[in-house]
Write a protein that holds these residues in place. Structure first.
Motif, PDB file in Angstrom:
ATOM      1  N   ILE A 196       0.856  -1.186   0.000  1.00  0.00           N
ATOM      2  CA  ILE A 196       0.000   0.000   0.000  1.00  0.00           C
ATOM      3  C   ILE A 196       0.891   1.235   0.000  1.00  0.00           C
ATOM      4  N   SER A 197       0.543   2.208  -0.828  1.00  0.00           N
ATOM      5  CA  SER A 197       1.372   3.411  -0.931  1.00  0.00           C
ATOM      6  C   SER A 197       0.547   4.555  -1.505  1.00  0.00           C
ATOM      7  N   TRP A 198       1.106   5.763  -1.415  1.00  0.00           N
ATOM      8  CA  TRP A 198       0.517   6.927  -2.066  1.00  0.00           C
ATOM      9  C   TRP A 198       1.077   7.077  -3.469  1.00  0.00           C
ATOM     10  N   MET A 199       0.282   7.599  -4.362  1.00  0.00           N
ATOM     11  CA  MET A 199       0.801   8.040  -5.643  1.00  0.00           C
ATOM     12  C   MET A 199       1.664   9.276  -5.384  1.00  0.00           C
ATOM     13  N   ALA A 200       2.890   9.293  -5.919  1.00  0.00           N
ATOM     14  CA  ALA A 200       3.775  10.443  -5.736  1.00  0.00           C
ATOM     15  C   ALA A 200       3.509  11.451  -6.852  1.00  0.00           C
ATOM     16  N   LYS A 201       2.775  12.494  -6.530  1.00  0.00           N
ATOM     17  CA  LYS A 201       2.356  13.463  -7.546  1.00  0.00           C
ATOM     18  C   LYS A 201       3.539  14.056  -8.291  1.00  0.00           C
ATOM     19  N   ILE A 209       0.753  -6.500   5.519  1.00  0.00           N
ATOM     20  CA  ILE A 209       0.749  -5.216   4.811  1.00  0.00           C
ATOM     21  C   ILE A 209       2.153  -4.626   4.780  1.00  0.00           C
ATOM     22  N   THR A 210       2.610  -4.358   3.568  1.00  0.00           N
ATOM     23  CA  THR A 210       3.849  -3.606   3.393  1.00  0.00           C
ATOM     24  C   THR A 210       3.486  -2.167   3.050  1.00  0.00           C
ATOM     25  N   ILE A 211       3.930  -1.250   3.868  1.00  0.00           N
ATOM     26  CA  ILE A 211       3.700   0.174   3.606  1.00  0.00           C
ATOM     27  C   ILE A 211       4.931   0.730   2.911  1.00  0.00           C
ATOM     28  N   PHE A 212       4.752   1.155   1.666  1.00  0.00           N
ATOM     29  CA  PHE A 212       5.841   1.801   0.932  1.00  0.00           C
ATOM     30  C   PHE A 212       5.881   3.254   1.387  1.00  0.00           C
ATOM     31  N   PHE A 213       6.883   3.564   2.202  1.00  0.00           N
ATOM     32  CA  PHE A 213       6.929   4.800   2.956  1.00  0.00           C
ATOM     33  C   PHE A 213       7.317   6.022   2.116  1.00  0.00           C
ATOM     34  N   SER A 214       8.056   5.804   1.041  1.00  0.00           N
ATOM     35  CA  SER A 214       8.693   6.918   0.321  1.00  0.00           C
ATOM     36  C   SER A 214       7.732   7.916  -0.308  1.00  0.00           C
ATOM     37  N   PRO A 215       6.708   7.502  -1.098  1.00  0.00           N
ATOM     38  CA  PRO A 215       5.855   8.496  -1.761  1.00  0.00           C
ATOM     39  C   PRO A 215       4.929   9.207  -0.769  1.00  0.00           C
ATOM     40  N   GLY A 216       4.548  10.429  -1.104  1.00  0.00           N
ATOM     41  CA  GLY A 216       3.581  11.161  -0.288  1.00  0.00           C
ATOM     42  C   GLY A 216       4.192  12.375   0.397  1.00  0.00           C
ATOM     43  N   THR A 217       3.312  13.226   0.907  1.00  0.00           N
ATOM     44  CA  THR A 217       3.762  14.400   1.658  1.00  0.00           C
ATOM     45  C   THR A 217       4.333  13.971   3.004  1.00  0.00           C
ATOM     46  N   SER A 218       4.998  14.895   3.697  1.00  0.00           N
ATOM     47  CA  SER A 218       5.562  14.561   5.008  1.00  0.00           C
ATOM     48  C   SER A 218       4.469  14.147   5.988  1.00  0.00           C
ATOM     49  N   ALA A 219       3.290  14.792   5.903  1.00  0.00           N
ATOM     50  CA  ALA A 219       2.177  14.422   6.774  1.00  0.00           C
ATOM     51  C   ALA A 219       1.698  13.002   6.480  1.00  0.00           C
ATOM     52  N   MET A 220       1.688  12.628   5.208  1.00  0.00           N
ATOM     53  CA  MET A 220       1.302  11.265   4.836  1.00  0.00           C
ATOM     54  C   MET A 220       2.308  10.261   5.382  1.00  0.00           C
ATOM     55  N   GLN A 221       3.590  10.608   5.322  1.00  0.00           N
ATOM     56  CA  GLN A 221       4.614   9.698   5.830  1.00  0.00           C
ATOM     57  C   GLN A 221       4.527   9.561   7.353  1.00  0.00           C
ATOM     58  N   ILE A 222       4.274  10.668   8.052  1.00  0.00           N
ATOM     59  CA  ILE A 222       4.112  10.583   9.504  1.00  0.00           C
ATOM     60  C   ILE A 222       2.893   9.729   9.860  1.00  0.00           C
ATOM     61  N   SER A 223       1.844   9.854   9.042  1.00  0.00           N
ATOM     62  CA  SER A 223       0.646   9.028   9.267  1.00  0.00           C
ATOM     63  C   SER A 223       0.977   7.546   9.136  1.00  0.00           C
ATOM     64  N   GLY A 238       0.394  -0.572  16.033  1.00  0.00           N
ATOM     65  CA  GLY A 238       0.298  -2.023  16.122  1.00  0.00           C
ATOM     66  C   GLY A 238      -1.088  -2.601  15.911  1.00  0.00           C
ATOM     67  N   MET A 239      -2.005  -1.819  15.336  1.00  0.00           N
ATOM     68  CA  MET A 239      -3.362  -2.324  15.104  1.00  0.00           C
ATOM     69  C   MET A 239      -3.408  -3.329  13.957  1.00  0.00           C
ATOM     70  N   PHE A 240      -2.462  -3.203  13.002  1.00  0.00           N
ATOM     71  CA  PHE A 240      -2.447  -4.074  11.832  1.00  0.00           C
ATOM     72  C   PHE A 240      -1.067  -4.737  11.707  1.00  0.00           C
ATOM     73  N   ASN A 241      -1.011  -5.785  10.885  1.00  0.00           N
ATOM     74  CA  ASN A 241       0.248  -6.490  10.633  1.00  0.00           C
ATOM     75  C   ASN A 241       1.008  -5.745   9.537  1.00  0.00           C
ATOM     76  N   THR A 242       1.785  -4.753   9.927  1.00  0.00           N
ATOM     77  CA  THR A 242       2.429  -3.870   8.945  1.00  0.00           C
ATOM     78  C   THR A 242       3.947  -3.866   9.090  1.00  0.00           C
ATOM     79  N   GLU A 243       4.604  -3.528   7.983  1.00  0.00           N
ATOM     80  CA  GLU A 243       6.026  -3.208   7.993  1.00  0.00           C
ATOM     81  C   GLU A 243       6.234  -1.974   7.121  1.00  0.00           C
ATOM     82  N   LEU A 244       7.252  -1.198   7.454  1.00  0.00           N
ATOM     83  CA  LEU A 244       7.560   0.029   6.706  1.00  0.00           C
ATOM     84  C   LEU A 244       8.800  -0.195   5.862  1.00  0.00           C
ATOM     85  N   LEU A 245       8.671   0.045   4.555  1.00  0.00           N
ATOM     86  CA  LEU A 245       9.814  -0.058   3.648  1.00  0.00           C
ATOM     87  C   LEU A 245       9.972   1.245   2.880  1.00  0.00           C
TER      88      LEU A 245
END
Length: 481
Positions: free
Chosen positions: A5-10, A105-119, A127-134
């Protein structure tokens, strides 16, 4: 299932030249070329940008052409403010709950605004979901001159959902309401609840204690704040009218139904509905409401086709709902559905004279503008003392109404002669002196007890002391035993 899961990098997923073209060296294309090992990819984007739909369309076209066997899903999110961390976090958590809450869930951390990345960071840390940050280090910044995949290690919280960032202070919501010291911890908890979009909230409190304001505060602090907040007093309607008001009806479904009518649940879609006096609804309405909460669908009266709804439900009551459940007049299963989170507002008489005076001064100041008076009302010492020693059984609403009353009948100053009669000749229930409180407590225990001896035991005194108090306070016991 393994979900990316990731944001589109505008900016970085596209070239800087016009017309808009996909940059195949951008973060999303690079991840798919070098590192993708997932079952599907959810690509999020804010649909508030004018060209967002064009960009996501072009990005999906390129990805599907290059990787036709991979599963891509795009999800537009209504995010008018791309730097509002709490709202972004709440929107994304809601999406994850709906689409992939049980996945790896793999969270692709790179794309998105700084607020999106902090989110992303906060969601992973909670720890609510089975996630990792890459994240990916671009090849131009890599010693190997190749893109590098990096894992962001985070120690997860032991309390699910505990990471909350507040960008607005409680003072932001003080324009028409004073949040006194005793209420600040409650409103702090309400802020935490606001970020957890999937939970219901049940507010306990006496009439006039501010339950609707607290519900509205949760709505304003949540990601739903730009959508409707609708309040309904459930005790004001019969079953038929309440069902029609909440869920709607179709033409001809009952006498007087001359046209199709959308219910308030549908009107509040995307927002919040506040159901006040929920303890007064009938067993039939309890059953109907339980099904709506479970299925997230409503059925208009007379219709056969259910409609999906996305509504946050907040309820309130001045009743003891657990007691009503034990008595069998309220469903336990509905209670548990409504009370995933709970808040309790204290009555004004328990909040101290200091807070009563703060509220009195607050309303005197705020009502001056409404009544267009050149000066604020001034209370003489005696009238102020009478007001501060009154118990206000109607709570904050009563003190607000009192100040309006004073502005109507006074121009500049308030004396005893213009105070409402109920403040001067108070009933025992409105008095706070020790003798009256003792008298009321003895009367209460006498009603509960099987005999005077039993009452004395409950009160922790001998029978002679109880008889002395009964005589002193002129308590009638003829009909008690």
């Amino acid at each position: 299932m393994k979900t990316l899961i990731s944001w589109m990098a505008k900016m970085h997923d596209f070239t800087k030249n016009m017309p808009i073209e996909v940059d195949e060296e951008g973060p999303t294309c690079t991840f798919h070329k070098e590192f993708y090992q997932h079952d599907r990819h959810l690509i999020l984007y804010s649909n508030n940008d004018n060209d967002a739909d064009i960009r996501i369309g072009k990005l999906l076209t390129v990805l599907k052409q290059k990787y036709p066997k991979r599963n891509f899903e795009s999800h537009p999110l209504n995010i008018p403010d791309v730097i509002n961390i709490p709202k972004i976090k709440s929107k994304v958590e809601t999406l994850i709950m709906k689409e992939c809450k049980d996945d790896e869930i793999t969270i692709f951390f790179s794309p998105g605004t700084s607020a999106m990345q902090i989110s992303w960071y906060l969601i992973n840390e909670a720890g609510m979901f089975n996630t990792e940050l890459l994240q990916v280090r671009p090849k131009q910044h890599s010693n190997s001159r190749k893109p590098e995949l990096l894992k962001i290690e985070v120690e997860k919280s032991t309390i699910p959902g505990s990471s909350i960032i507040k960008e607005e202070s409680v003072a932001h919501h003080k324009e028409n309401y004073l949040i006194t010291d005793s209420l600040k911890p409650i409103y702090s908890r309400a802020s935490m609840i606001a970020q957890a979009d999937q939970v219901t909230t049940l507010i306990f409190g006496e009439s006039g204690s501010g339950k609707e304001h607290l519900a509205n505060y949760i709505h304003k602090e949540s990601a739903r704040s730009s959508n409707p907040f609708i309040a309904v007093n459930c005790s004001a309607f019969t079953d038929e009218l309440l069902e029609s008001r909440l869920f709607g009806h179709i033409k001809g479904s009952f006498t007087g139904a001359s046209s199709d009518h959308k219910g308030l649940m549908e009107e509040a879609n995307g927002g919040t509905i506040f159901l006040d006096e929920i303890g007064d609804i009938s067993p039939y309405m309890q059953q109907v409401l339980l099904r709506v909460i479970q299925e997230k669908k409503v059925l208009r009266i007379g219709d056969s086709l259910e409609k999906k709804i996305d509504v946050r439900i907040i309820t309130a009551t001045n009743k003891n709902l657990p007691l009503k459940c034990m008595e069998g007049s309220f469903r336990w299963d509905l209670f548990y559905r409504l009370a995933v989170t709970e808040l309790t507002l204290p009555p004004l008489r328990e909040r101290g004279v200091k807070e009563v005076e703060e509220l009195l001064n607050f309303f005197i100041t705020s009502k001056q503008k409404i009544f267009k008076r050149p000066k604020k009302l001034k209370l003489d010492k005696k009238s102020r003392n009478y007001i501060l020693n009154y118990s206000f059984p109607g709570n904050v609403r009563e003190i607000e109404n009192l100040v309006e009353n004073l502005y109507v009948f006074n121009t500049e100053s308030v004396s005893m002669e213009t105070l409402p009669e109920r403040l001067i000749n108070t009933t025992d229930e409105s008095k706070l002196d020790l003798k009256t409180v003792e008298k009321l407590h003895i009367k209460k225990v006498l009603k509960m007890a099987k005999s005077k001896q039993h009452a004395a035991e409950l009160l922790g005194c001998v029978i002679n002391t109880l008889n002395k108090k009964i005589k002193e306070y002129d308590i009638k016991t003829e009909n008690t035993f």
